[in-house]
Every structure is written in structure tokens, then in C-alpha cells.
Design a protein around this motif. Structure first.
Motif, PDB file in Angstrom:
ATOM      1  N   GLN A 285      30.057  26.742  62.042  1.00  0.00           N
ATOM      2  CA  GLN A 285      30.038  27.996  61.364  1.00  0.00           C
ATOM      3  C   GLN A 285      31.327  28.809  61.498  1.00  0.00           C
ATOM      4  OE1 GLN A 285      26.760  29.008  64.403  1.00  0.00           O
ATOM      5  NE2 GLN A 285      27.117  28.510  65.706  1.00  0.00           N
ATOM      6  N   PRO A 286      30.840  29.516  60.914  1.00  0.00           N
ATOM      7  CA  PRO A 286      32.679  30.584  61.308  1.00  0.00           C
ATOM      8  C   PRO A 286      32.816  31.199  63.110  1.00  0.00           C
ATOM      9  CG  PRO A 286      31.073  31.538  59.415  1.00  0.00           C
ATOM     10  CD  PRO A 286      30.167  30.206  60.318  1.00  0.00           C
ATOM     11  N   GLN A 287      31.532  31.251  63.648  1.00  0.00           N
ATOM     12  CA  GLN A 287      32.321  31.547  64.843  1.00  0.00           C
ATOM     13  C   GLN A 287      33.086  30.131  65.775  1.00  0.00           C
ATOM     14  OE1 GLN A 287      29.699  31.657  63.573  1.00  0.00           O
ATOM     15  NE2 GLN A 287      28.829  34.078  63.851  1.00  0.00           N
ATOM     16  N   ASP A 288      32.836  28.693  65.145  1.00  0.00           N
ATOM     17  CA  ASP A 288      33.451  27.955  65.706  1.00  0.00           C
ATOM     18  C   ASP A 288      34.984  28.338  65.438  1.00  0.00           C
ATOM     19  OD1 ASP A 288      31.628  26.808  66.378  1.00  0.00           O
ATOM     20  OD2 ASP A 288      31.048  25.718  64.298  1.00  0.00           O
ATOM     21  N   LEU A 289      35.398  29.246  63.862  1.00  0.00           N
ATOM     22  CA  LEU A 289      37.018  29.295  64.372  1.00  0.00           C
ATOM     23  C   LEU A 289      38.246  29.243  65.756  1.00  0.00           C
ATOM     24  CD1 LEU A 289      36.785  30.582  60.939  1.00  0.00           C
ATOM     25  CD2 LEU A 289      37.947  28.550  60.898  1.00  0.00           C
ATOM     26  N   THR A 290      37.070  29.958  66.304  1.00  0.00           N
ATOM     27  CA  THR A 290      37.452  30.220  67.276  1.00  0.00           C
ATOM     28  C   THR A 290      38.552  29.513  68.204  1.00  0.00           C
ATOM     29  OG1 THR A 290      35.564  30.005  68.984  1.00  0.00           O
ATOM     30  CG2 THR A 290      36.358  32.875  67.874  1.00  0.00           C
ATOM     31  N   GLY A 291      37.929  27.614  68.163  1.00  0.00           N
ATOM     32  CA  GLY A 291      38.537  26.832  68.702  1.00  0.00           C
ATOM     33  C   GLY A 291      39.470  25.946  68.050  1.00  0.00           C
ATOM     34  N   HIS A 292      39.937  26.674  66.842  1.00  0.00           N
ATOM     35  CA  HIS A 292      40.417  25.905  66.231  1.00  0.00           C
ATOM     36  C   HIS A 292      42.553  26.867  65.602  1.00  0.00           C
ATOM     37  CE1 HIS A 292      38.600  22.629  64.121  1.00  0.00           C
ATOM     38  NE2 HIS A 292      37.190  23.345  64.752  1.00  0.00           N
TER      39      HIS A 292
ATOM     40  N   SER B 186      44.082  38.314  61.327  1.00  0.00           N
ATOM     41  CA  SER B 186      42.845  37.547  62.473  1.00  0.00           C
ATOM     42  C   SER B 186      41.744  38.211  62.687  1.00  0.00           C
ATOM     43  CB  SER B 186      44.211  38.202  63.648  1.00  0.00           C
ATOM     44  OG  SER B 186      43.560  39.307  64.277  1.00  0.00           O
ATOM     45  N   ASP B 187      41.722  38.620  61.709  1.00  0.00           N
ATOM     46  CA  ASP B 187      39.656  39.627  60.718  1.00  0.00           C
ATOM     47  C   ASP B 187      39.387  39.069  60.372  1.00  0.00           C
ATOM     48  OD1 ASP B 187      40.198  40.886  63.457  1.00  0.00           O
ATOM     49  OD2 ASP B 187      40.913  42.632  62.244  1.00  0.00           O
ATOM     50  N   TRP B 188      38.753  37.619  60.432  1.00  0.00           N
ATOM     51  CA  TRP B 188      38.255  37.248  59.127  1.00  0.00           C
ATOM     52  C   TRP B 188      36.238  36.820  58.884  1.00  0.00           C
ATOM     53  CZ3 TRP B 188      40.487  31.267  58.855  1.00  0.00           C
ATOM     54  CH2 TRP B 188      41.551  31.414  59.064  1.00  0.00           C
ATOM     55  N   GLU B 189      36.310  38.293  57.527  1.00  0.00           N
ATOM     56  CA  GLU B 189      35.000  38.630  57.379  1.00  0.00           C
ATOM     57  C   GLU B 189      34.343  37.776  56.475  1.00  0.00           C
ATOM     58  OE1 GLU B 189      33.238  42.151  54.530  1.00  0.00           O
ATOM     59  OE2 GLU B 189      35.661  41.411  54.718  1.00  0.00           O
ATOM     60  N   PHE B 190      33.103  37.542  56.990  1.00  0.00           N
ATOM     61  CA  PHE B 190      31.763  36.819  56.751  1.00  0.00           C
ATOM     62  C   PHE B 190      30.417  37.431  56.493  1.00  0.00           C
ATOM     63  CE2 PHE B 190      35.014  33.333  59.516  1.00  0.00           C
ATOM     64  CZ  PHE B 190      35.200  32.849  58.236  1.00  0.00           C
ATOM     65  N   LYS B 191      29.705  37.057  55.280  1.00  0.00           N
ATOM     66  CA  LYS B 191      28.224  37.232  55.303  1.00  0.00           C
ATOM     67  C   LYS B 191      27.433  36.721  56.412  1.00  0.00           C
ATOM     68  CE  LYS B 191      28.692  36.460  50.614  1.00  0.00           C
ATOM     69  NZ  LYS B 191      28.706  35.858  49.023  1.00  0.00           N
ATOM     70  N   GLY B 192      26.471  37.846  56.704  1.00  0.00           N
ATOM     71  CA  GLY B 192      25.490  37.377  57.647  1.00  0.00           C
ATOM     72  C   GLY B 192      24.545  37.891  57.333  1.00  0.00           C
TER      73      GLY B 192
ATOM     74  N   VAL C  58      34.898  37.364  62.870  1.00  0.00           N
ATOM     75  CA  VAL C  58      35.121  36.671  63.240  1.00  0.00           C
ATOM     76  C   VAL C  58      36.985  36.533  63.832  1.00  0.00           C
ATOM     77  CG1 VAL C  58      35.929  34.426  64.246  1.00  0.00           C
ATOM     78  CG2 VAL C  58      33.715  35.127  62.320  1.00  0.00           C
ATOM     79  N   LYS C  59      37.733  36.965  65.192  1.00  0.00           N
ATOM     80  CA  LYS C  59      38.595  36.685  65.733  1.00  0.00           C
ATOM     81  C   LYS C  59      39.280  35.609  65.891  1.00  0.00           C
ATOM     82  CE  LYS C  59      40.365  40.948  66.659  1.00  0.00           C
ATOM     83  NZ  LYS C  59      40.988  41.765  65.876  1.00  0.00           N
ATOM     84  N   VAL C  60      40.054  35.832  64.442  1.00  0.00           N
ATOM     85  CA  VAL C  60      41.081  33.966  65.731  1.00  0.00           C
ATOM     86  C   VAL C  60      42.115  34.571  65.895  1.00  0.00           C
ATOM     87  CG1 VAL C  60      39.639  33.480  63.012  1.00  0.00           C
ATOM     88  CG2 VAL C  60      41.607  34.086  63.157  1.00  0.00           C
ATOM     89  N   SER C  61      43.178  33.427  65.579  1.00  0.00           N
ATOM     90  CA  SER C  61      44.339  32.840  66.108  1.00  0.00           C
ATOM     91  C   SER C  61      44.675  31.744  66.302  1.00  0.00           C
ATOM     92  CB  SER C  61      43.923  33.247  67.906  1.00  0.00           C
ATOM     93  OG  SER C  61      43.634  31.464  68.501  1.00  0.00           O
TER      94      SER C  61
END
Length: 300
Positions: free
Chosen positions: A179-186, A199-205, A212-215
Motif C-alpha cells: 500500500q502507498p503508506q509502505d513507501l515510507t520504508g523504501h 517528496s509529496d506523492w499523491e494517491f487516491k483514497g 504520502v511523504k517519502v524520503s
């Protein structure tokens, strides 16, 4: 009932005089009078009250004039759309285009246009920045994004869908996010372009789009560099589908969330509000639009 008689009638209603309409159209008063009389015969009712001092619309004339104005406007728009297309195309066009579209379709499309019109010179710069059209002296800019500047006129071409992708080697080593939230661990490869947050990745809900804020340890404003880093297995990328269309087809990259990415940006042909496009710019826009639509499946 002839369309040109309706247009003539609309002119009479606006100008209130057969003689003024005759002068505008290089006709005689009698010709204008006969054509209005023919229109009245066609519709089966009187459209004008005629006196020696003025012309007044009847109730039927007022009703018909509303439709006649639409015919007049449609005819003018049709003429405007091809105004000057039969004239020679020469001179110079200065334009700016985004890097991905420039590499994918515009370099070839614009060069082809120059081949058709050898007396025309086009100066095309590839730049992801939102350049200032007026200060920069640009005749045309192809932009991808959200347009908020009211001093610009834009012709929508198509929409560009984004996606999240990674190489099979990266996913085999690090696991596939479910799921998109898992991207925070990648390790997320960031595309720092324009003013959009890399770093702001947009998804449909279910209740609307969310971020989702990624790094990650790699960021670039160059799309080709980002694509190569993703293919090399160095992380997950958030990019326009058109950039990696062939890589998805040959298996070098995998679309991780096919139906969940919420980012979809319009691609526009833009020119200044204060500067109506010349015939050569109009023709170039139409040519560019045609070439985009030929590969529209790259962007969906």
C-alpha cells in the motif's frame, strides 16, 4: 432558409439599417432588402417593422435574432480558426517545452514542421521551469501542470497520468510495497522539478486524494537520470507514465500501484493573453496536438 441570410439579418438587427449593412458587406440596399424579404418568406412571418426613420424587430424577429447571433458567431469562429492558413509561413517562433515531452515527441514534431516550412525558424528550449512568456519573449510554451496565471491563454492537449515504479531487482531485494503508506520504508528516488514537492506523492483514497511523504538518498531535476536510476534498481520512482512506457512494456520497470496514483497533470499549449497567436503559431499548435494524440496511450 440560408445561413448567410440569417447572418445578414443579425447584422441588420445590430446596425438597425439596411444601408449600413449594405456598406459593410459591399452590397446594394436593394440586395439587402430582397434577402431579408426572402428570409421572411422562408420563415412565413414578418421579422421587421420598416419605417422611413428606423427598423424595429417584431416579436418573431427578436426570437429569430437570438438564433441568428449563434450562426453569426459560429461562422466567425470558423473563419478565425483558419485565418491566414493559406498564406506563406515564415519568420521566427520562440518556444519553451518540458524536457520529457521534448525528448518524447516535440523535438521530432517541431523539426518536422520546420521541414514543411523552410522559411520558418523555430527556437525551442527544453526547460521544466514555468518560464515567463512575456519577459522571455516566448511566442508559445508547452506546459505540464496546473495553470493559475490569468494573463495566459491555454489550449488543452491531453492529460498525463503519473505512476509509481521500480525495477524487478529492487523489489526482489527490498520487497514490494503493498500500500502507498509502505513507501515510507523504501528508498524513493525524487524528481525535483518545477514547484511540485518531490517528496509529496499523491494517491487516491476513498474520501479523496491524500499525500504520502517519502524520503530517499537520490534527487534530480532530470527525468532521464531518474529513469536510469530506477531501471538500475536503486529505488522507487514517481514519474509520468509516458517517461517509462516502453520500460513497463519490456519488464525493466514494474507499475506498483496501477490504480492508486492520484497525480494527473494537463499538458497545454500556452501563449500570452495580450498577444493573439499568429497563423504560424496556430498551425504549430495544431501540429503538436496531432502528434501528441497519436501516442496518447503513452500518457494514460
Amino acid at each position: 432558409m440560408k445561413a448567410d441570410d440569417l447572418i445578414l439579418f443579425s447584422q441588420v438587427a445590430d446596425l438597425g439599417s439596411f444601408s449600413k449593412v449594405a456598406e459593410v458587406n459591399n452590397l446594394t440596399n436593394s440586395v439587402v432588402s430582397k434577402r431579408i424579404a426572402r428570409l421572411e418568406q422562408d420563415v412565413g412571418t414578418q421579422l421587421l417593422y420598416r419605417t422611413t426613420r428606423k427598423l424595429t424587430l417584431t416579436e418573431a424577429g427578436k426570437a429569430l435574432n437570438n438564433s441568428a447571433k449563434n450562426v453569426k458567431q459560429a461562422a466567425q469562429e470558423a473563419l478565425d480558426s483558419v485565418s491566414g492558413f493559406g498564406e506563406s509561413i515564415s519568420g521566427r517562433i520562440k518556444m519553451s517545452v518540458p524536457c520529457i515531452s521534448g525528448d518524447l515527441v516535440l523535438a521530432d514534431a517541431v523539426a518536422e514542421f520546420c521541414t514543411w516550412y523552410p522559411e520558418l525558424n523555430i527556437d525551442m528550449s527544453l526547460d521544466n521551469r514555468f518560464v515567463d512568456l512575456v519577459d522571455g519573449g516566448f511566442d508559445l510554451v508547452i506546459r505540464t501542470g496546473y495553470l493559475e496565471d490569468s494573463s495566459l491563454i491555454a489550449r488543452h492537449i491531453l492529460d498525463s497520468q503519473w505512476l509509481v515504479c521500480a525495477s524487478p531487482s529492487y523489489l526482489s531485494r527490498n520487497g514490494r510495497p503493498l500500500q502507498p503508506q509502505d513507501l515510507t520504508g523504501h528508498n524513493c528516488l525524487q524528481y525535483a522539478y518545477q514547484t511540485t514537492g518531490a517528496s509529496d506523492w499523491e494517491f487516491k483514497g476513498f474520501s479523496g486524494n491524500y499525500i504520502v511523504k517519502v524520503s530517499g538518498n537520490f534527487s534530480t531535476d532530470n527525468a532521464i537520470a531518474l529513469r536510469k536510476a530506477a531501471i538500475g534498481g536503486h529505488g522507487i520512482a514517481y514519474v509520468p507514465r509516458c517517461l517509462v512506457y516502453h520500460d513497463l512494456g519490456n519488464g525493466q520497470l514494474i507499475d506498483i500501484f496501477p490504480d492508486l496514483v492520484g497525480k494527473r497533470l494537463g499538458i497545454y499549449a500556452v501563449y500570452p493573453f495580450t498577444r493573439q497567436p499568429t497563423k504560424k503559431v496556430k498551425m504549430l499548435i495544431e501540429h503538436i496536438r496531432t502528434r501528441y494524440l497519436e501516442i496518447k496511450h503513452y500518457f494514460k
